[in-house]
Motif scaffolding. Structure first.
Motif, PDB file in Angstrom:
ATOM      1  N   GLU A 152       3.353  -7.744 -17.446  1.00  0.00           N
ATOM      2  CA  GLU A 152       2.921  -6.382 -17.138  1.00  0.00           C
ATOM      3  C   GLU A 152       1.798  -6.466 -16.120  1.00  0.00           C
ATOM      4  OE1 GLU A 152       1.776  -4.411 -20.744  1.00  0.00           O
ATOM      5  OE2 GLU A 152       3.405  -5.359 -21.880  1.00  0.00           O
ATOM      6  N   ILE A 153       1.883  -5.649 -15.083  1.00  0.00           N
ATOM      7  CA  ILE A 153       0.860  -5.646 -14.037  1.00  0.00           C
ATOM      8  C   ILE A 153       0.345  -4.227 -13.834  1.00  0.00           C
ATOM      9  CG2 ILE A 153       0.382  -6.013 -11.590  1.00  0.00           C
ATOM     10  CD1 ILE A 153       2.390  -8.215 -11.524  1.00  0.00           C
ATOM     11  N   LYS A 154      -0.965  -4.086 -13.909  1.00  0.00           N
ATOM     12  CA  LYS A 154      -1.633  -2.851 -13.493  1.00  0.00           C
ATOM     13  C   LYS A 154      -2.411  -3.188 -12.237  1.00  0.00           C
ATOM     14  CE  LYS A 154      -2.042  -1.244 -18.268  1.00  0.00           C
ATOM     15  NZ  LYS A 154      -2.975  -0.934 -19.382  1.00  0.00           N
ATOM     16  N   GLN A 155      -2.040  -2.560 -11.144  1.00  0.00           N
ATOM     17  CA  GLN A 155      -2.525  -3.018  -9.854  1.00  0.00           C
ATOM     18  C   GLN A 155      -3.043  -1.882  -8.988  1.00  0.00           C
ATOM     19  OE1 GLN A 155      -0.148  -4.525  -6.010  1.00  0.00           O
ATOM     20  NE2 GLN A 155      -0.046  -6.012  -7.679  1.00  0.00           N
ATOM     21  N   GLU A 156      -4.039  -2.204  -8.176  1.00  0.00           N
ATOM     22  CA  GLU A 156      -4.513  -1.319  -7.116  1.00  0.00           C
ATOM     23  C   GLU A 156      -4.529  -2.112  -5.814  1.00  0.00           C
ATOM     24  OE1 GLU A 156      -5.239   1.852  -6.890  1.00  0.00           O
ATOM     25  OE2 GLU A 156      -4.903   2.329  -9.005  1.00  0.00           O
ATOM     26  N   LYS A 157      -4.200  -1.445  -4.721  1.00  0.00           N
ATOM     27  CA  LYS A 157      -4.192  -2.079  -3.407  1.00  0.00           C
ATOM     28  C   LYS A 157      -5.207  -1.374  -2.514  1.00  0.00           C
ATOM     29  CE  LYS A 157      -0.511  -1.676  -0.701  1.00  0.00           C
ATOM     30  NZ  LYS A 157       0.847  -1.938  -0.136  1.00  0.00           N
ATOM     31  N   TYR A 158      -6.069  -2.156  -1.878  1.00  0.00           N
ATOM     32  CA  TYR A 158      -7.143  -1.610  -1.046  1.00  0.00           C
ATOM     33  C   TYR A 158      -6.992  -2.107   0.385  1.00  0.00           C
ATOM     34  CZ  TYR A 158      -9.147  -1.035  -5.751  1.00  0.00           C
ATOM     35  OH  TYR A 158      -9.354  -0.718  -7.071  1.00  0.00           O
TER      36      TYR A 158
END
Length: 552
Positions: A152-158
């Protein structure tokens, strides 16, 4: 082309990384070379003005990578890899060995095994050429395949700012981590507990331990001062996070290719190497520790490396006497002895940092492919062979196409895949970007497509020589498959893990696979290379090594 990839996404033209599984069916059947020949025939049918066919043939010959050149590349690659394994070298070396590749040690000396990570969670950071991705990763049961329910991945991209690229990178990274920790749910990990983190750092870095590394060289447009050859990037990042009270501990530093290879090995135990075709281009592979002369094993209790001699930690295909090596092959042939180095490449090389270095990368990586196309188009315009019909203002065209890096590599995907009779997609991309008074003909569209095809074929041909070269190099030390070939075809393959948006250029993956395996066969090896694209590879690989480190 002043429009960037984001604009094309809004307009219906998705960037390369959004095009997985959406390639043109007719084009897939033709392939790159057949498509190139068809386009050239159509150009000839237009009876173009004198000099055009000769000029584009000159361009084709300059970009051509034939079998003899691929074999020369493989021979020099082996010399450069061996020298890199024997000594710490690379940029700034003054011993006459500039052709040695860096061959950076990763201190990852164990292949991943499910029991090390299943049921555990950590943080993963991936700092690439364009984005910083921060992820909370949790591993579930591992069934031996690449299935989304295994993690499971909880991700943010900046999006990395220009200021961060040139001045405030490590402060900026810490700010984004702080925001992520405040806004993202961290599952079962208590917020007052220091979370282990794997840090994928996609720049040439000379590691001295699993969690220590000195930046060797900025590339991909980064230029933060007073870092190269001086500072530990883990220490810099950790210090900024500590100042902000962020409860994150970086326990593992990885190059993106090493992280990708670890993830590929987790899902495909026969993984021998990996390569990334993204903003930049690089590769890593598993090397026998006994064949790394420059490596001095640290005390097993020092924590300097991940792994050991416990064979139970191995996921199959090799024992724990290996180390993941970051080749840094983007710097291959900086002396320009065997690569097809043209005046167009020289133009890009002398104005793209690091100037004079990363020669191969500037021929094949996503950041540069569009620029190669642009400088060739400028040359054709200057010779009045593109947009050459009466009434066009050549000075306006020159000014327009002079904007550096204005031809996004994402456009090549759309242009190459367009097999409509009137090249509608090509026209829809190019026409709106031209000055109002400039007319565009079918011949112009064909020329632009032809140049995009030439550039894609060169990139794939060079990449195939490099991949085959690495596999042949490793196979010389110890056979990558059983000496007596099995009746089971799956036992006679090696896996090449792949990640990166440029890999999804139409026809690229098929050409790369076919050319690589032709080279392997030509060099009398009995195994086949199978390319496996690994989703979220650098994030997963970084997380896996972080958990391996934490449990060591």
């Amino acid at each position: 082309m002043t429009q960037n990839a984001e604009h094309f996404k809004e307009s219906g033209y998705e960037p390369v990384e959004q095009n997985v599984g959406k390639k043109n069916k007719k084009f897939e059947k033709l392939g790159l070379k057949k498509s190139m020949r068809n386009v050239f025939s159509k150009i000839a049918e237009h009876r173009p003005r004198r000099g055009l066919l000769e000029k584009i043939e000159e361009i084709r010959q300059g970009l051509q990578v034939d079998l003899d050149m691929q074999q020369r590349i493989i021979k020099k690659l082996h010399i450069s890899m061996q020298r890199g394994l024997e000594e710490n070298t690379g940029r700034n070396c003054d011993d006459g060995r500039e052709d040695a590749l860096s061959m950076f040690l990763s201190y990852v000396t164990s292949r991943p095994h499910a029991k090390t990570v299943v049921g555990k969670e950590c943080l993963s950071m991936d700092l690439g050429g364009t984005y910083l991705r921060i992820s909370h990763v949790k591993f579930n049961a591992h069934d031996g395949g690449q299935f989304k329910d295994e993690y499971e991945i909880k991700q943010e991209k900046y999006k990395i700012t220009d200021e961060a690229k040139t001045a405030t990178l490590f402060e900026w990274v810490a700010e984004q981590v702080e925001e992520f920790m405040e806004t993202k749910a961290i599952g079962q990990i208590e917020k007052d507990v220091c979370i282990p983190c794997g840090f994928t750092f996609s720049f040439p870095t000379d590691q001295t331990a699993i969690d220590k590394g000195i930046l060797r060289l900025w590339c991909k447009g980064f230029a933060v001062p007073d870092i190269e050859g001086k500072r530990d990037v883990v220490e810099l990042t950790q210090s900024e996070m500590d100042k902000r009270g962020v409860k994150v501990k970086i326990v593992a530093l990885l190059n993106d290719t090493v992280a990708t290879m670890v993830a590929s090995t987790y899902f495909h135990s026969r993984t021998a190497m990996c390569t990334i075709f993204g903003t930049g281009n690089n590769a890593s592979y598993w090397e026998k520790i006994k064949d790394i002369p420059k490596y001095t094993p640290p005390d097993k209790n020092s924590g300097a490396r991940v792994g050991g001699n416990d064979s139970s930690n191995s996921s199959g295909g090799a024992s724990d006497d290996e180390m993941a090596i970051n080749i840094e092959w983007g710097a291959f042939d900086n002396l320009r002895e065997v690569l097809p180095y043209t005046n167009y490449d020289n133009d890009i090389n002398r104005r793209s940092p690091p100037i004079g270095l990363q020669v191969l990368e500037k021929m094949v990586a996503g950041l540069y492919l569009g620029e190669v196309v642009r400088v060739i188009l400028v040359d054709l315009i200057d010779h009045k062979l593109l947009f050459s019909h009466q009434g066009n203002d050549f000075m306006s065209l020159r000014r327009f196409f002079r904007e550096e890096y204005s031809f996004d590599t994402a456009l090549i995907s759309v242009i190459v895949a367009d097999d409509s009779e009137d090249l509608e997609d090509v026209a829809d991309i190019i026409a709106p970007e031209l000055p109002d008074h400039v007319n565009i003909t079918q011949l112009d569209l064909l020329i632009i497509k032809y140049i995009c095809l030439l550039t894609s074929i060169r990139s794939a041909s060079l990449s195939a020589a490099m991949v085959a070269g690495v596999l042949l190099f490793r196979n010389k030390h110890e056979s990558l498959v059983p000496t007596v070939l099995s009746d089971d075809p799956n036992q006679n393959i090696v896996v090449v893990g792949v990640e990166g948006s440029a890999y999804d250029l139409p026809g690229f993956s098929q050409f790369l696979s076919a050319s690589t395996n032709s080279l392997l066969s030509y060099n009398n090896v009995k195994f086949k290379a199978v390319f496996e694209f690994v989703q979220n590879a650098s994030i997963l690989g970084s997380a896996i090594v972080a958990l391996m480190t934490s449990s060591a």
